[in-house]
Design a protein around this motif. Sequence first.
Motif, PDB file in Angstrom:
ATOM      1  N   ARG A  12       0.808  -1.216   0.000  1.00 22.55           N
ATOM      2  CA  ARG A  12       0.000   0.000   0.000  1.00 22.55           C
ATOM      3  C   ARG A  12       0.841   1.265   0.000  1.00 22.55           C
ATOM      4  O   ARG A  12       0.338   2.335  -0.302  1.00 22.55           O
ATOM      5  CB  ARG A  12      -0.944   0.012   1.201  1.00 22.55           C
ATOM      6  N   ARG A  13       2.125   1.135   0.313  1.00 25.55           N
ATOM      7  CA  ARG A  13       2.964   2.330   0.344  1.00 25.55           C
ATOM      8  C   ARG A  13       3.764   2.506  -0.940  1.00 25.55           C
ATOM      9  O   ARG A  13       4.459   3.499  -1.115  1.00 25.55           O
ATOM     10  CB  ARG A  13       3.920   2.268   1.535  1.00 25.55           C
ATOM     11  N   ALA A  14       3.696   1.536  -1.796  1.00 30.98           N
ATOM     12  CA  ALA A  14       4.532   1.569  -2.992  1.00 30.98           C
ATOM     13  C   ALA A  14       3.827   2.296  -4.132  1.00 30.98           C
ATOM     14  O   ALA A  14       2.597   2.383  -4.176  1.00 30.98           O
ATOM     15  CB  ALA A  14       4.890   0.148  -3.415  1.00 30.98           C
ATOM     16  N   THR A  15       4.631   2.800  -5.031  1.00 29.39           N
ATOM     17  CA  THR A  15       4.052   3.489  -6.183  1.00 29.39           C
ATOM     18  C   THR A  15       3.463   2.467  -7.157  1.00 29.39           C
ATOM     19  O   THR A  15       3.806   1.294  -7.148  1.00 29.39           O
ATOM     20  CB  THR A  15       5.118   4.325  -6.893  1.00 29.39           C
TER      21      THR A  15
END
Lengths: 113, 112
Positions: free
Chosen positions: B97-100
Amino acid sequence: DQQVKQNSPSLSVQEGRISILNCDYTNSMFDYFLWYKKYPAEGPTFLISISSIKDKNEDGRFTVFLNKSAKHLSLHIVPSQPGDSAVYFCAASIGGSNYKLTFGKGTLLTVNP
Amino acid sequence: DTAVSQTPKYLVTQMGNDKSIKCEQNLGHDTMYWYKQDSKKFLKIMFSYNNKELIINETVPNRFSPKSPDKAHLNLHINSLELGDSAVYFCASSQDRRATHTFGSGTRLTVV
């Protein structure tokens, strides 16, 4: 309800000059911001991001500035190159969760040789 | 070797038909998405899936049904197509969820 706004649909600059693309947001819960670049007939590609704990992030020719009090961010490209000609999308998320990115409408940048 | 691939690239169909768009990613990512870019150029999230489970459903009409048979695939089935469904649909994936996001090249759907 546009929570992320890119008010300039297009921008034209000369090669070698600075390109400044602007983005405003209305949701104060946004705390992570991204810029994506899109060429015709391709999907957007990630360019650079910034967390709300910073006011600047730099990556080579690309720098993103964040002004939280004004709810404004900008992408600076120096020097601009013809290959930078593309649509640039600003995006934002809450809590660093990119499960739900909110995008602006994009700005078409044209860099003239 | 394409990281996120969508098929078909173009789809022209009549109102009332049912159609599917397929998406596959070979990046080993856990999360996949469908976005819609409408005529006003807004890119809007439709669905987010994490490990085959639905995380986000952004008030999309229930004529749209995503299906994730495994982590590498997220297909979009659309029933009873309407003129307003004409748009470019982008599939994307991310590690977490934090990745591009890594986007596919899009499917241009035209309903006539």
